[in-house]
Design an enzyme around this catalytic site. Structure first.
Site: not given
Ligand SMILES: [Zn+2]
Lengths: 410, 326
Positions: A36, A39, A130, A283, A287
């Site tokens: 997860h 990219l 996702d 995950d 940002h």
């Molecule tokens: Zn998620």
């Protein structure tokens, strides 16, 4: 290592080597596999590119990552997944296995061309919307059924959208005090309950992304007890951090699913230890600064995690005695590779196997300094925190991507 | 005591009493022909309103002007903010303008806390209401009003007084600020609302909770009615307006169940009908107009103590207001 594979293992080997590492006190693990990773390329190259993301992965000890589909454009066609896959090849730091979107544009309405993505050069086997939940029960059922044709898996971001409209953080004591819209645990749990039942009904396999509540653990445990083909992952941050941190209103803690309570953290650790949760998945959600350097309500959700994952797992699972290093290899390499059906990763460290390897120094102590990260973004909740351990070296098919804690030029 | 006023949870009992006592002294000036004090002369106070609120904004503005501050009104409506300029950029602009204090009203919970916790701005941050989080000066003016009616006098608190806060607690910043401040001052707070309008985790708050208004009224020294928005009905927080009024509205009959001395409060603006009938709103026991006047005194006190140079903790307990004597 010769020609990308382990050639010989043991003491007192009579070999000449190009690279000689004093591995005293280091732990050898098979190259880590992330199920997860975000990219951001194509579309948000200011946050991350395939190159910087794979460099971050190598620094974290990863040799393969699954790249999530919520890019711009969305990875919902053979063309986009092939592009991402090829960029991964070119980077040379880490294999990139694209995840295909389940529905067109992540809109939850129409199935994307799952077969075409599978048949492409990228050979997609994991599909996920996702960031968004496939909340329509019929679409979810059809997706689960359809991917059986090529041994695919649907990775669900479990979040009932009506119960989480306007949600800003975990719904509980802290959200009540802070006056922030709450994200109730039941919004995650109800979708997981539905999806394990659907998967069982159609005889398919389902993977649950980033479990965050004790109740979710119970449902997965129950489903596995029934013998159903259900797998689940947990993020490092859900193993360590709680919603108490949100009191600072610092958006670095804003993440989806949200940070939960200490009781949830404990349940997640236990479930990872006993195998109810199969894998640690980062995950990793980069940002740019301006998307976090603002007020909580408008801040982007997510945190980077590739470069700190192993350290957080050491702190929460190994140093606590819940998991030994073999267990870490299982949850961070063997099992995630098996869930993603990756054949060249997550293999045992033995002669003839692909030489994907990480050497980790568990005795290292240091403060997390995001300025040294390879990822293009700095949104880490661990800044200034003392986390144990450090990746000393990473090898992808026998080629060093990291040596002495530094990225190798490739 | 902090440089900012973001939450009433940050106010200790002494700080809170100092603000109320200072407000009491400052309120004497509002009766004079010349209402201005030179206290904040040369200081710049910015009213930064991301959300419309004529009442709160006017109240702060009057308070600032009575203290002779230079006032800048920065309304985010129609400015570059609505085009996506961030709170940070706005704050940096205000910093460049040399703002000594920023009074901020924001639709997002936590925006003032973020401003106070960042290095974007060096002046004091005063929370004028943030999302569903807090509205500290409203709670201070409520406490001020309560003290005047229930235990008047400088240095006095609200020990043992019972206050019922009725209505949409879930979305109310007034309720959140009041529960901290009133309990700090010794009062006993009871929230009254349907279960859908109470936040999860309220059992950990320092208050009682009741679903039954009629059983609470006979023991209350004050009842504070909160505004209930009709939109809540469409979001299924309660079935109909009529049912809400019947169960949680304050009408003449319920007013009669209150003890003789008890007062009725409302943070305003009052919409007569659903939560309060015209009969109650117009009754002499309703303190709404008084609350507005007290708001100016309380906000003057906060500005004086935060921006006037003295911090709340090290200001003299009996406030001489030396400049005011000139
Ligand atoms: Zn998620």
């Amino acid at each position: 290592m010769v020609d990308g594979a382990f050639a010989a293992i043991g003491e007192g080997l009579d070999v000449r080597a190009d690279i000689d590492i004093d591995a005293h006190g280091l732990i050898a693990l098979p190259g880590l596999v992330d199920l997860h990773t975000h990219l951001r390329e194509p579309g948000r190259e200011d946050a991350e590119t395939v190159l910087t993301g794979t460099q971050a992965a190598a620094m974290g000890g990863y040799t393969a990552v699954h790249a999530m589909a919520n890019t711009f454009p969305v990875a919902d066609s053979a063309g986009v997944v092939e592009q991402v896959w090829r960029l991964g090849r070119e980077s040379g730091y880490c294999d990139v296995q694209p995840v295909g979107a389940v529905t067109v544009g992540l809109e939850g309405k129409q199935l994307a061309e799952l077969g075409a993505m599978h048949d492409s050069a990228a050979g997609v086997r994991v599909f996920s919307d996702d960031g968004k939940c496939v909340d329509d029960a019929v679409i979810m059922r059809r997706a689960l059924e359809y991917v059986k044709a090529f041994d695919g898996v649907i990775a669900q971001h479990a979040q009932e959208p009506r119960l989480t409209a306007g949600a800003q953080m975990n719904e509980g004591t802290v959200s009540g005090e802070l006056g922030l819209g709450g994200w109730p645990a039941v919004a995650e749990e109800s979708i997981i309950a539905r999806d394990v039942l659907l998967a069982a009904h159609v005889g398919s396999r389902v993977h649950i992304c980033h479990l965050s509540t004790a109740g979710s653990v119970e449902i997965v445990r129950w489903a596995k007890g029934k013998g159903w083909d259900v797998t689940a992952e947990v993020t490092p941050h859900h193993l360590l951090l709680t919603d108490e941190l949100v009191r600072s209103y610092d958006p670095v803690y804003k993440v989806n699913p949200p940070l939960r309570t200490a009781a949830d953290v404990e349940a997640l650790r236990e479930a990872l230890a006993d195998g109810t949760i199969d894998a640690v998945a980062t995950d990793h959600a980069p940002h740019p600064a301006e998307d976090k350097d603002c007020e909580w309500a408008v801040a982007a959700m997510g945190m980077v995690g590739l470069e700190t994952a192993l350290s957080v797992v050491q702190q929460t699972m190994v140093d606590t005695g819940l998991l030994n290093w073999e267990g870490v290899a299982d949850r961070m390499s063997h099992r995630p590779a098996r869930i993603g059906r990756l054949t060249g990763h997550g293999r045992p460290i033995s002669v003839g196997e692909p030489a994907n390897l990480v050497l980790f120094d568990p005795a290292y102590r240091g403060v997390v300094n995001p300025d040294t990260f390879a990822t293009r973004s700095r949104n880490t909740p661990y800044k200034g925190m003392d986390l144990p351990g450090r990746v000393h070296a990473t090898f992808l098919r026998g080629e060093a991507t990291v040596l002495a804690g530094e990225l190798v030029e490739r | 005591m902090k440089r900012h006023l973001v939450s009433t949870a940050d106010l200790g009992r002494d700080d809170a009493l100092l603000i109320l006592d200072t407000a009491e002294e400052l309120s004497q000036f509002s009766g004079r022909a010349v209402k201005k004090l030179p206290t904040l002369r040369g200081r710049t106070v910015v009213n930064l309103f991301f959300e419309d609120s004529t009442r709160t904004k006017t109240s702060f503005e009057v308070a600032e002007k009575r203290l002779s501050a230079d006032v800048i009104n920065f309304s985010a409506k129609g400015s570059s903010v609505s085009k996506g300029e961030s709170l940070k950029d706005t704050a940096l602009t205000l910093q460049a303008m040399g703002a000594d204090a920023v009074v901020i009203r924001h639709h997002a919970s936590g925006a003032p806390a973020r401003l106070a916790g960042s290095d974007w701005l060096h002046g004091s941050v005063i929370n004028a209401g943030d999302g569903t989080h807090e509205h500290p000066t409203q709670a201070l003016l409520d406490a001020f009003t309560l003290r005047r009616h229930l235990n008047p006098g400088a240095g006095r608190d609200l020990a043992g007084r019972k206050v019922a806060i009725v209505g949409d607690i879930l979305h109310s910043r007034v309720a959140r600020s009041n529960v901290h401040l009133l309990t700090t001052l010794g009062a006993e707070v009871t929230f009254v609302a349907p279960p859908t309008l109470l936040p999860i985790g309220i059992d950990t708050w320092p208050c009682e909770v009741s679903y039954d208004l009629d059983s609470v009224l006979p023991k209350a020294d004050a009842v504070m009615m909160l505004r209930v928005q009709r939109e809540r009905m469409n979001a299924a927080f309660f079935p109909t307006e009529r049912e809400y009024s019947r169960r949680y509205g304050l009408d003449g009959a319920r007013l009669a169940r209150l003890p003789e001395h008890a007062i009725v409060m409302h943070p305003g603006p009052m919409v007569r009908g659903m939560e309060i009938t015209a009969e109650v709103a117009d009754s002499p026991r309703c303190t709404v107009v008084e609350q507005v006047a007290n708001g100016v005194s309380v906000r003057m006190a906060v500005l004086y103590l935060l921006v006037g140079g003295a911090t709340l903790a090290d200001a003299p307990r009996t406030t001489e207001l030396p400049e005011a004597a000139q």
